[in-house]
Motif scaffolding. Structure first.
Motif, PDB file in Angstrom:
ATOM      1  N   PHE A 242     -10.141 -93.803   5.560  1.00  0.00           N
ATOM      2  CA  PHE A 242      -9.444 -93.472   4.319  1.00  0.00           C
ATOM      3  C   PHE A 242     -10.370 -93.684   3.107  1.00  0.00           C
ATOM      4  O   PHE A 242     -10.416 -92.851   2.198  1.00  0.00           O
ATOM      5  CB  PHE A 242      -8.194 -94.338   4.145  1.00  0.00           C
ATOM      6  N   ARG A 243     -11.058 -94.809   3.108  1.00  0.00           N
ATOM      7  CA  ARG A 243     -11.961 -95.106   1.980  1.00  0.00           C
ATOM      8  C   ARG A 243     -13.056 -94.062   1.863  1.00  0.00           C
ATOM      9  O   ARG A 243     -13.412 -93.633   0.755  1.00  0.00           O
ATOM     10  CB  ARG A 243     -12.570 -96.500   2.160  1.00  0.00           C
TER      11      ARG A 243
ATOM     12  N   HIS B 196      -1.311 -91.753  -2.623  1.00  0.00           N
ATOM     13  CA  HIS B 196      -0.025 -92.449  -2.665  1.00  0.00           C
ATOM     14  C   HIS B 196       0.076 -93.569  -1.628  1.00  0.00           C
ATOM     15  O   HIS B 196       1.157 -94.110  -1.411  1.00  0.00           O
ATOM     16  CB  HIS B 196       1.107 -91.444  -2.470  1.00  0.00           C
ATOM     17  N   LEU B 197      -1.038 -93.897  -1.009  1.00  0.00           N
ATOM     18  CA  LEU B 197      -1.043 -95.002  -0.064  1.00  0.00           C
ATOM     19  C   LEU B 197      -1.373 -96.305  -0.767  1.00  0.00           C
ATOM     20  O   LEU B 197      -1.940 -96.315  -1.854  1.00  0.00           O
ATOM     21  CB  LEU B 197      -2.064 -94.738   1.053  1.00  0.00           C
ATOM     22  N   ALA B 198      -1.018 -97.421  -0.146  1.00  0.00           N
ATOM     23  CA  ALA B 198      -1.324 -98.730  -0.716  1.00  0.00           C
ATOM     24  C   ALA B 198      -2.843 -98.925  -0.779  1.00  0.00           C
ATOM     25  O   ALA B 198      -3.598 -98.345   0.005  1.00  0.00           O
ATOM     26  CB  ALA B 198      -0.680 -99.824   0.132  1.00  0.00           C
TER      27      ALA B 198
ATOM     28  N   ILE C 206       2.330 -98.831  11.712  1.00  0.00           N
ATOM     29  CA  ILE C 206       3.697 -99.118  11.281  1.00  0.00           C
ATOM     30  C   ILE C 206       3.689 -99.577   9.829  1.00  0.00           C
ATOM     31  O   ILE C 206       4.476 -99.113   9.002  1.00  0.00           O
ATOM     32  CB  ILE C 206       4.332-100.191  12.183  1.00  0.00           C
ATOM     33  N   GLU C 207       2.788-100.498   9.520  1.00  0.00           N
ATOM     34  CA  GLU C 207       2.713-101.007   8.148  1.00  0.00           C
ATOM     35  C   GLU C 207       2.506 -99.876   7.142  1.00  0.00           C
ATOM     36  O   GLU C 207       3.163 -99.830   6.101  1.00  0.00           O
ATOM     37  CB  GLU C 207       1.567-102.020   8.019  1.00  0.00           C
ATOM     38  N   VAL C 208       1.622 -98.942   7.451  1.00  0.00           N
ATOM     39  CA  VAL C 208       1.282 -97.907   6.483  1.00  0.00           C
ATOM     40  C   VAL C 208       2.459 -96.985   6.190  1.00  0.00           C
ATOM     41  O   VAL C 208       2.684 -96.597   5.035  1.00  0.00           O
ATOM     42  CB  VAL C 208       0.034 -97.100   6.951  1.00  0.00           C
TER      43      VAL C 208
ATOM     44  N   TRP D  99       8.499 -97.238   1.135  1.00  0.00           N
ATOM     45  CA  TRP D  99       8.934 -98.141   0.060  1.00  0.00           C
ATOM     46  C   TRP D  99       8.401 -97.691  -1.296  1.00  0.00           C
ATOM     47  O   TRP D  99       8.993 -97.977  -2.324  1.00  0.00           O
ATOM     48  CB  TRP D  99       8.460 -99.561   0.350  1.00  0.00           C
ATOM     49  N   ASN D 100       7.266 -96.968  -1.282  1.00  0.00           N
ATOM     50  CA  ASN D 100       6.673 -96.471  -2.530  1.00  0.00           C
ATOM     51  C   ASN D 100       7.057 -95.030  -2.815  1.00  0.00           C
ATOM     52  O   ASN D 100       6.346 -94.307  -3.514  1.00  0.00           O
ATOM     53  CB  ASN D 100       5.148 -96.614  -2.479  1.00  0.00           C
ATOM     54  N   ASP D 101       8.194 -94.605  -2.250  1.00  0.00           N
ATOM     55  CA  ASP D 101       8.792 -93.291  -2.535  1.00  0.00           C
ATOM     56  C   ASP D 101       7.996 -92.115  -1.992  1.00  0.00           C
ATOM     57  O   ASP D 101       8.116 -90.995  -2.489  1.00  0.00           O
ATOM     58  CB  ASP D 101       9.020 -93.113  -4.045  1.00  0.00           C
TER      59      ASP D 101
END
Length: 396
Positions: free
Chosen positions: A86-87, A176-178, A190-192, A198-200
């Motif tokens: 991702f980075r 839009h990812l953490a 699962i976490e992602v 949760w962040n819409d």
């Protein structure tokens, strides 16, 4: 951009949308070349993360000069490999990434499914998960069970129902990812998606094919260790949901709406379906009769918020145990308990009933009250559903 991708070159479309494909790989030399060649037939915007492989992976990757390869010195888990990918994709200014496993279970020919779904969606803040047919004979039973387990907890934590939450074949909206994640192995997937929801971010399934060829496929999933890590993660996520996400969302809805709309929709729940209202009534009755003295009000509201039920109805019917009704409920519980446990006492007189008597018949009371609460909740729930349905038909 609403046109179907078959009308123009898919490779150009992928480039215009700033999509790249990430392939995390660890000791999958048997299937790696087939996966890479399949992806390259659709796009050359590819990032491969070699997660410390010790087989022939490095030698295979040397033959692909047209893709970007990141070699990690040691294996730290799929979640870490995806985070690194991702980075790198963000550094190269991509907007979306499609992730595909290197074990051969995914078909690169499904890449257009993700691209078309993105194009056709009005919501570009979109995370897509490939939904596999988990009922086919080749799918291991442990994978099917694990997927159902994961689907349930994802629904509990987000309110979103999906058919597949464990597939690694996905499209992620990078912006839009953490920024930071706390898991590095299989539980990362699962976490992602939970934190994205949760962040819409809109999280949806798209249908994909799946191939489980045990002669070639190498799975690095360790059932006991990884299932334990996933269970710990779900415990943490549920705790965050109850202590932070639910209160945060409740406050956000209050800020966005007029007080009248907030009261009608979020407090009174007047727009709830008959099914939700009936379940809320049944829940309230169960909590009111069950041996939960002193906690009825808190639990009824807490569980109604958690399971997205009607808070007012759940609270109101939990007060079935008002002081005048308590002796009746206790004696009814004792009577029901008499039929469920051996050596119970049938005739208990109200005038003789005391704390000392209660302690003697405690097991009979506990078993009876839970049974009575279950029966009453079903009767009230079903009865209220029937009455609400009749009433709605008449009003229409």
């Amino acid at each position: 951009m609403k046109e179907n991708t078959t009308l123009f070159n898919l490779k150009d479309t992928i480039e215009q949308l700033r999509i790249c494909v990430i392939i995390p790989t660890y000791n999958n030399h048997k299937t790696l070349r087939r996966v890479i060649d399949g992806v390259l037939s659709y796009t050359d915007k590819v990032i491969i993360v070699n997660d410390g492989s010790t087989d022939d992976t490095s030698a295979i990757l040397e033959t692909y000069s047209q893709v970007h390869i990141v070699h990690l010195p040691e294996n730290k888990g799929k979640g870490n490999a995806l985070t690194v990918g991702f980075r790198e994709a963000i550094r190269q200014e991509y907007q979306y990434v499609i992730t595909i496993d290197s074990d051969g279970q995914h078909y690169p020919s499904d890449i257009p499914v993700f691209v078309n779904a993105l194009i056709e969606s009005e919501q570009k803040n979109l995370l897509l998960i490939g939904s596999r047919n988990m009922t086919q004979d080749s799918v291991p039973k442990k994978s099917s069970f694990g997927n159902k387990f994961s689907n349930f907890w994802f629904w509990f934590e987000t309110g979103i129902r999906l058919t597949d939450t464990q597939s690694g074949y996905r499209l992620y909206p990078l912006k839009h990812l953490a920024k930071k994640y706390y898991t590095k192995k299989f539980e990362f997937e699962i976490e992602v998606i939970v934190r994205a929801a949760w962040n819409d971010v809109e999280v949806k399934n798209v249908p994909v094919q799946v191939l489980y060829d045990e002669s070639e496929r190498v799975s690095h999933f360790r059932p006991f260790k990884d299932f334990t890590r996933i269970s710990i993660l779900n415990t943490v996520l549920v705790t965050l949901l109850l202590l932070y996400i639910i209160p945060r969302n409740f406050f956000r809805r209050f800020k966005k709406k007029s007080f009248k709309d907030f009261l009608r929709e979020d407090i009174l729940g007047s727009d709830d379906s008959n099914r939700v209202k009936a379940i809320s009534i049944g829940l309230g009755v169960f909590i009111g009769i069950a041996p939960l003295w002193g906690l009825q009000s808190f639990l009824s509201i807490f569980l109604a918020i958690t399971f997205r039920l009607n808070k007012v109805l759940a609270f109101a019917f939990s007060n079935v145990s008002i002081p005048p009704m308590i002796p009746i409920i206790v004696l009814a519980s004792l009577r029901v308990g008499y039929y469920l446990i051996p050596h119970g006492t049938k005739d208990i007189i109200l005038d003789e009933f005391s704390v000392e008597s209660m302690s003697i018949h405690l097991l009979q009371y506990l078993v009876g009250s839970i049974a009575l609460a279950s029966i009453a909740s079903v009767v009230f729930g079903v009865g209220s559903y029937v009455l609400l349905s009749i009433f709605n038909k008449k009003t229409k």
